[in-house]
Design a protein around this motif. Sequence first.
Motif, short mmCIF file in Angstrom:
data_model
loop_
_atom_site.label_atom_id
_atom_site.label_comp_id
_atom_site.label_asym_id
_atom_site.label_seq_id
_atom_site.Cartn_x
_atom_site.Cartn_y
_atom_site.Cartn_z
N GLU A 8 0.83 -1.21 0.00
CA GLU A 8 0.00 0.00 0.00
C GLU A 8 0.86 1.25 0.00
OE1 GLU A 8 -2.52 -0.50 3.37
OE2 GLU A 8 -3.60 -2.22 2.52
N ASN A 9 1.52 1.50 -1.12
CA ASN A 9 2.30 2.73 -1.32
C ASN A 9 1.72 3.48 -2.51
OD1 ASN A 9 4.12 2.43 0.76
ND2 ASN A 9 5.69 1.45 -0.49
N SER A 10 1.67 4.78 -2.41
CA SER A 10 1.16 5.57 -3.54
C SER A 10 2.15 5.57 -4.70
CB SER A 10 0.88 7.01 -3.09
OG SER A 10 2.07 7.61 -2.59
N TYR A 11 3.43 5.41 -4.38
CA TYR A 11 4.46 5.44 -5.42
C TYR A 11 5.04 4.05 -5.61
CZ TYR A 11 8.91 6.43 -7.75
OH TYR A 11 9.97 6.44 -8.63
N ASN A 12 5.18 3.64 -6.84
CA ASN A 12 5.76 2.35 -7.18
C ASN A 12 6.79 2.56 -8.29
OD1 ASN A 12 6.47 -0.20 -7.99
ND2 ASN A 12 4.45 -0.78 -8.75
N PRO A 13 8.07 2.53 -7.97
CA PRO A 13 9.09 2.80 -8.99
C PRO A 13 9.07 1.80 -10.14
CG PRO A 13 10.10 1.94 -6.99
CD PRO A 13 8.67 2.23 -6.66
N TYR A 14 8.55 0.60 -9.90
CA TYR A 14 8.50 -0.38 -10.98
C TYR A 14 7.27 -0.19 -11.87
CZ TYR A 14 12.43 -2.80 -8.93
OH TYR A 14 13.68 -3.11 -8.45
N ASN A 57 4.14 -8.00 -14.60
CA ASN A 57 2.83 -7.66 -14.04
C ASN A 57 2.90 -7.50 -12.52
OD1 ASN A 57 1.69 -7.75 -16.58
ND2 ASN A 57 0.92 -9.87 -16.36
N ARG A 58 3.58 -8.43 -11.87
CA ARG A 58 3.66 -8.34 -10.40
C ARG A 58 4.41 -7.08 -9.97
NH1 ARG A 58 4.42 -14.40 -7.72
NH2 ARG A 58 2.80 -15.45 -8.96
N LEU A 59 5.49 -6.76 -10.67
CA LEU A 59 6.23 -5.54 -10.34
C LEU A 59 5.35 -4.31 -10.55
CD1 LEU A 59 9.68 -6.41 -11.98
CD2 LEU A 59 9.18 -6.28 -9.53
N HIS A 60 4.62 -4.30 -11.64
CA HIS A 60 3.76 -3.17 -11.97
C HIS A 60 2.64 -2.99 -10.95
CE1 HIS A 60 2.15 -0.22 -14.87
NE2 HIS A 60 0.95 -0.67 -14.50
N GLU A 61 2.12 -4.10 -10.45
CA GLU A 61 0.99 -4.05 -9.51
C GLU A 61 1.43 -3.89 -8.05
OE1 GLU A 61 -0.63 -7.76 -10.60
OE2 GLU A 61 -1.59 -7.02 -12.44
N ASN A 62 2.72 -3.79 -7.84
CA ASN A 62 3.28 -3.59 -6.50
C ASN A 62 3.09 -4.81 -5.60
OD1 ASN A 62 4.99 -1.70 -5.42
ND2 ASN A 62 3.42 -0.59 -4.29
#
Length: 730
Positions: A8-14, A57-62
């Motif tokens: 649950e982070n607003s920012y996801n570098p991936y 996909n997993r990286l993109h979805e955090n």
Amino acid sequence: MVLYPYIENSYNPYRDNVQGKANEPICVAGLLDRAKQILGPTYEGDAPDWTLEEIYNRLHENAPRIAIIGGSPDHPAHIMDFQTSSRAALRIWQNGGVPFYFSTPVMCDGTAQSNQGMSYSLQSRNAVAEMVVNQIEAHSYHGAFVIQGCDKQPLGVVSAMAHLDRIRNYRGEAPFFATFAPAHVLQGGTIPEGLFEELEAVAQKAEQNGADDIAYDLRDAMAYILQCSSNTAFQGVLQRAKEKGFISQAEHDDYEKRLAVNTCDGLGGVCAFNGTGNSSRHLVAGMGLVHPELELLTDPPTQEQINAALDPLAGMINQQAFGASNIMASNIKNAVRIHSASGGSTNLMMHIVAGMLYGGFKFSLHEMDRIHHEVPVPDLFDYSLTQGRDIFALAMQCCSGNSRGMESLFYELLQNGVPMDVDAPTVTGTSWRERLEKEHKVSIEKIAENPVILDKPRRPYSGVDVLSGNFFESAVVKISGMTTLQLDEFDKKAAFVLYYDNEEDANHGLLDAELVDKLRNTKAFTHENLLAAVNQNAPDRYEALKTHSYDALFDAMVEEGILKLAVVVSGQGPVAFGMPEMFTPMQHINANRKLKRMATLISDGRYSGVTYGAAVGHMTPEAKGDGGILYLQTGDVLFLDFRERTIQFMDETAFQRGQQVFKFEHIRQQRKELAASRMKAISKRQRQVAACNRMSSHTDAAHGVVPLQVFEEADLDYQKDVVSLNLAQH
């Protein structure tokens, strides 16, 4: 099978950084491919589904990005990391996470003993913390599965995990979570029958030639299981046997070789003695950071055991109560009391403080000592290297289901009236209260023979005490490493200083078979002071000895155990020389029956976790910081008052009159030139340590030896600024 929630982070570098999405999927796929290959037919799971698209996909979805942190395989504890990391990577993927792997250098203190490497040991703890923070911050990992090894690595990584959690909280990000998997316990070796017979023949030869001390000390060394410290134990007595002509140099070398190659099991692990490696195992478990399924094993963990540790993360992710720093701080009193009750290493007196400071909490050696003495903590750990109760034996008791390791010790402490925080969170995803609900599983009553953890105390006290005195601010001594008889032998005794400028000189002096005779022949201590020492240490013998000549008095005091030495090894502090362990000089004392009865060792260095006996270390201020230890010299008299937790410099004139007067400040003025000369020598010797690894701009031993900026930013109150599990659940 559980499924990890998204972070649950607003920012996801991936999601927001295209380059990372290009670079990392191949790393994840490569890790999982190798893991399946390594496990071969023991692989448990469906057909591989880790395509680059699915990883993307997993990286993109955090999905949780979990770093598996191993150690370098040039340390025995990490020989089998390849297998453990493979099992962990596959389970993380099966649970919906994204596994990554990196390792850190891990210094082996045994390998570094008595050479320049020991000046880098303590610094490596901070270096490991820094490297781990660098990697995890750079690659934006959310949590970690830590393969915990030995020496400085465990608390270096604990410090990093706590520090990361503090930083993430400060930035308003999801808590950083971590679970630790200690390496299995390495079974100690045994002396081959033929070698045992040869060593016994040496002992008999010594006896026949009147060298009873050599015979006694050799047989004492032979009584122990073989461990990485064994060669040092044998070194001293074999050296003395060689000097007496009982063995040749070639025989000495052959004995050491045969002892060494029969010491360690090929699967590696953490040595079976209760040194810093296993003390760290117990401590990190007491901090709530180790799942009991992985805590004490005799072999590398199975897939089922690793699954048991990784699956609970599903309920911990995104929960502040289960952030690494919060778990650690919530359990700090539990950890200190488990460390005390299990006779933990003196090294951890610094590492516990460091971990709390890295986690952002105000803490010091003095606060730790306050917790230790807040309530009496009994000795509930009947550990022995000669009676089949080493840590490998404890691991066997755990693997058989008869003990639950630190869960059992936690339970027995409660049963003995020690208050423990049963509601503190742990990496099982539950509190200790829930872990202890099945009482029959944690009680040690099922162990009929040779239990290591006890339900009834051996002594009403244990652990490491903090000392103070008129020539220093703080020092530590491991009371649990002294028998009651030994404590009685040194407590409230006057001891003569035998001063060494550094460890090399101390090792040379303590290995000298003629050391005690030389002290007598050079009249290192005045006749008046010897008589005063008899009056203090054995007043009932004063009348009988007061008319003896110097030599006769000296010999009688040695023979009757009246003469006490305070062997001082100075210039070994963190700034001066990296704070190396004084294991070897203390081992030379312990391996010599005569010296063991006479000598305590005092230093601004530290000690190995396996060190036992009257060993005083971590003295602050250190010599390089103009501490009082810099001004001592051979012949000074110190008053050892261990039960009152003090060591005092005695006024010589008053001492000769039979009075206890403690004065020191005038010594600083009288010995200014001596101190200046010594300081110059310390600065010159300091240059033997690589400049980039010296610990300038660090706190002292009482404050964890951490970078000053870490100490200055530690402003949280561990008793108030933590999230309770009950509050989190509501």
